[in-house]
Design a protein around this motif. Structure first.
Motif, PDB file in Angstrom:
ATOM      1  N   PHE A  97       0.808  -1.207   0.000  1.00 16.38           N
ATOM      2  CA  PHE A  97       0.000   0.000   0.000  1.00 16.38           C
ATOM      3  C   PHE A  97       0.845   1.262   0.000  1.00 16.38           C
ATOM      4  CE2 PHE A  97      -1.939   3.452   2.442  1.00 16.38           C
ATOM      5  CZ  PHE A  97      -3.062   3.707   1.670  1.00 16.38           C
ATOM      6  N   SER A  98       1.920   1.256   0.761  1.00 18.75           N
ATOM      7  CA  SER A  98       2.723   2.457   0.908  1.00 18.75           C
ATOM      8  C   SER A  98       3.350   2.919  -0.399  1.00 18.75           C
ATOM      9  CB  SER A  98       3.815   2.243   1.962  1.00 18.75           C
ATOM     10  OG  SER A  98       4.701   1.211   1.580  1.00 18.75           O
ATOM     11  N   SER A  99       3.455   2.045  -1.367  1.00 20.96           N
ATOM     12  CA  SER A  99       4.043   2.400  -2.651  1.00 20.96           C
ATOM     13  C   SER A  99       3.009   2.832  -3.686  1.00 20.96           C
ATOM     14  CB  SER A  99       4.855   1.230  -3.210  1.00 20.96           C
ATOM     15  OG  SER A  99       4.016   0.149  -3.559  1.00 20.96           O
ATOM     16  N   TYR A 100       1.735   2.793  -3.341  1.00 18.83           N
ATOM     17  CA  TYR A 100       0.660   3.135  -4.267  1.00 18.83           C
ATOM     18  C   TYR A 100       0.278   4.607  -4.163  1.00 18.83           C
ATOM     19  CZ  TYR A 100      -0.483  -1.730  -5.446  1.00 18.83           C
ATOM     20  OH  TYR A 100      -0.455  -3.018  -5.916  1.00 18.83           O
ATOM     21  N   GLY A 101       0.076   5.209  -5.314  1.00 16.95           N
ATOM     22  CA  GLY A 101      -0.596   6.492  -5.326  1.00 16.95           C
ATOM     23  C   GLY A 101      -2.079   6.259  -5.083  1.00 16.95           C
ATOM     24  N   THR A 121     -22.658  16.406  -3.945  1.00 19.65           N
ATOM     25  CA  THR A 121     -23.407  15.165  -3.844  1.00 19.65           C
ATOM     26  C   THR A 121     -22.994  14.197  -4.946  1.00 19.65           C
ATOM     27  OG1 THR A 121     -25.322  16.212  -2.804  1.00 19.65           O
ATOM     28  CG2 THR A 121     -25.702  14.134  -3.946  1.00 19.65           C
ATOM     29  N   ALA A 122     -22.577  13.006  -4.545  1.00 26.68           N
ATOM     30  CA  ALA A 122     -22.099  12.009  -5.498  1.00 26.68           C
ATOM     31  C   ALA A 122     -21.718  10.744  -4.750  1.00 26.68           C
ATOM     32  CB  ALA A 122     -20.890  12.537  -6.274  1.00 26.68           C
ATOM     33  N   VAL A 123     -21.448   9.713  -5.513  1.00 28.60           N
ATOM     34  CA  VAL A 123     -20.812   8.530  -4.967  1.00 28.60           C
ATOM     35  C   VAL A 123     -19.309   8.737  -5.053  1.00 28.60           C
ATOM     36  CG1 VAL A 123     -20.419   6.058  -5.220  1.00 28.60           C
ATOM     37  CG2 VAL A 123     -22.707   6.995  -5.562  1.00 28.60           C
ATOM     38  N   TYR A 124     -18.649   8.646  -3.932  1.00 32.66           N
ATOM     39  CA  TYR A 124     -17.207   8.861  -3.872  1.00 32.66           C
ATOM     40  C   TYR A 124     -16.484   7.529  -3.820  1.00 32.66           C
ATOM     41  CZ  TYR A 124     -17.797  13.847  -3.117  1.00 32.66           C
ATOM     42  OH  TYR A 124     -18.104  15.181  -3.268  1.00 32.66           O
ATOM     43  N   SER A 125     -15.511   7.370  -4.700  1.00 30.26           N
ATOM     44  CA  SER A 125     -14.742   6.141  -4.774  1.00 30.26           C
ATOM     45  C   SER A 125     -13.264   6.434  -4.610  1.00 30.26           C
ATOM     46  CB  SER A 125     -14.964   5.439  -6.119  1.00 30.26           C
ATOM     47  OG  SER A 125     -16.331   5.124  -6.318  1.00 30.26           O
ATOM     48  N   CYS A 126     -12.569   5.542  -3.952  1.00 29.95           N
ATOM     49  CA  CYS A 126     -11.124   5.662  -3.891  1.00 29.95           C
ATOM     50  C   CYS A 126     -10.500   4.718  -4.901  1.00 29.95           C
ATOM     51  CB  CYS A 126     -10.580   5.397  -2.481  1.00 29.95           C
ATOM     52  SG  CYS A 126     -10.716   3.698  -1.906  1.00 29.95           S
ATOM     53  N   ALA A 127      -9.295   5.040  -5.298  1.00 32.39           N
ATOM     54  CA  ALA A 127      -8.594   4.270  -6.310  1.00 32.39           C
ATOM     55  C   ALA A 127      -7.113   4.211  -5.981  1.00 32.39           C
ATOM     56  CB  ALA A 127      -8.805   4.888  -7.692  1.00 32.39           C
ATOM     57  N   ALA A 128      -6.477   3.155  -6.434  1.00 31.59           N
ATOM     58  CA  ALA A 128      -5.061   2.940  -6.177  1.00 31.59           C
ATOM     59  C   ALA A 128      -4.289   2.814  -7.475  1.00 31.59           C
ATOM     60  CB  ALA A 128      -4.865   1.690  -5.330  1.00 31.59           C
ATOM     61  N   ASP A 129      -3.144   3.459  -7.510  1.00 31.56           N
ATOM     62  CA  ASP A 129      -2.235   3.414  -8.649  1.00 31.56           C
ATOM     63  C   ASP A 129      -0.940   2.749  -8.202  1.00 31.56           C
ATOM     64  OD1 ASP A 129      -0.532   3.907 -10.832  1.00 31.56           O
ATOM     65  OD2 ASP A 129      -0.102   5.947 -10.134  1.00 31.56           O
ATOM     66  N   ARG A 130      -0.642   1.629  -8.778  1.00 32.21           N
ATOM     67  CA  ARG A 130       0.529   0.867  -8.369  1.00 32.21           C
ATOM     68  C   ARG A 130       1.839   1.589  -8.646  1.00 32.21           C
ATOM     69  NH1 ARG A 130      -0.383  -3.807 -12.943  1.00 32.21           N
ATOM     70  NH2 ARG A 130       0.340  -2.588 -14.752  1.00 32.21           N
ATOM     71  N   TYR A 131       1.799   2.602  -9.501  1.00 32.92           N
ATOM     72  CA  TYR A 131       3.002   3.344  -9.825  1.00 32.92           C
ATOM     73  C   TYR A 131       3.249   4.513  -8.893  1.00 32.92           C
ATOM     74  CZ  TYR A 131       2.661   0.557 -14.042  1.00 32.92           C
ATOM     75  OH  TYR A 131       2.579  -0.496 -14.926  1.00 32.92           O
ATOM     76  N   GLY A 132       2.334   4.751  -7.980  1.00 37.87           N
ATOM     77  CA  GLY A 132       2.517   5.765  -6.959  1.00 37.87           C
ATOM     78  C   GLY A 132       2.500   7.188  -7.453  1.00 37.87           C
ATOM     79  N   ARG A 133       1.849   7.445  -8.573  1.00 35.03           N
ATOM     80  CA  ARG A 133       1.947   8.746  -9.231  1.00 35.03           C
ATOM     81  C   ARG A 133       1.032   9.811  -8.660  1.00 35.03           C
ATOM     82  NH1 ARG A 133       1.054   6.298 -15.129  1.00 35.03           N
ATOM     83  NH2 ARG A 133      -0.578   5.295 -13.855  1.00 35.03           N
ATOM     84  N   GLY A 134      -0.128   9.420  -8.172  1.00 38.83           N
ATOM     85  CA  GLY A 134      -1.083  10.400  -7.669  1.00 38.83           C
ATOM     86  C   GLY A 134      -1.610  11.315  -8.757  1.00 38.83           C
ATOM     87  N   LYS A 135      -1.975  10.734  -9.894  1.00 37.00           N
ATOM     88  CA  LYS A 135      -2.457  11.505 -11.034  1.00 37.00           C
ATOM     89  C   LYS A 135      -3.955  11.758 -10.961  1.00 37.00           C
ATOM     90  CE  LYS A 135       1.567  11.806 -13.038  1.00 37.00           C
ATOM     91  NZ  LYS A 135       2.235  13.112 -13.213  1.00 37.00           N
TER      92      LYS A 135
END
Length: 124
Positions: free
Chosen positions: A29-33, A91-105
């Motif tokens: 997890f720590s390496s994911y954006g 107002t919306a459905v909020y989703s989280c997402a993970a990027d294995r490259y850690g970019r935070g784009k």
């Protein structure tokens, strides 16, 4: 397979606050954006906020700058979205997402793993 589970959504009046959490599985997890996105009824999913693997760089949609804060606690495998001064337009459905490259784009296409989403409703 990375699993992401969001929580913390709910109904809040305009001007109020909510804190969303996204718990992630996996030892890397720590390496994911990490990013937060939202989707309102009848609209496409849009970027909200993102943070790099290090947590040192964050990006926000113009519509939420100054109101929302993304943060992460790698020891807890969790990313947060603190939402203040909420507006009905949030107002919306909020989703989280993970990027294995850690970019935070900011692009939806930059993320490989997605949570199921949590509903945020802001009343006027």
């Amino acid at each position: 397979q990375v699993q992401l589970v969001e929580s913390g959504g709910g109904l809040v009046q305009a001007g109020g606050s909510l804190r969303l959490s996204c718990a992630a599985s996996g030892r890397t997890f720590s390496s994911y954006g990490m990013g937060w996105f939202r989707q309102a009824p009848g609209k496409e999913r849009e970027f909200v906020a993102a943070v790099t693997w290090s947590g040192g760089v964050a990006d926000y949609a113009d519509s939420v700058k100054g109101r929302f804060t993304i943060s992460r606690d790698n020891a807890k495998n969790t990313v947060y979205l603190q939402m203040n001064s909420l507006k009905p337009e949030d107002t919306a459905v909020y989703s989280c997402a993970a990027d294995r490259y850690g970019r935070g784009k900011i692009g939806v296409e930059e993320y490989q793993y997605w949570g199921q989403g949590t509903q945020v409703t802001v009343s006027s």
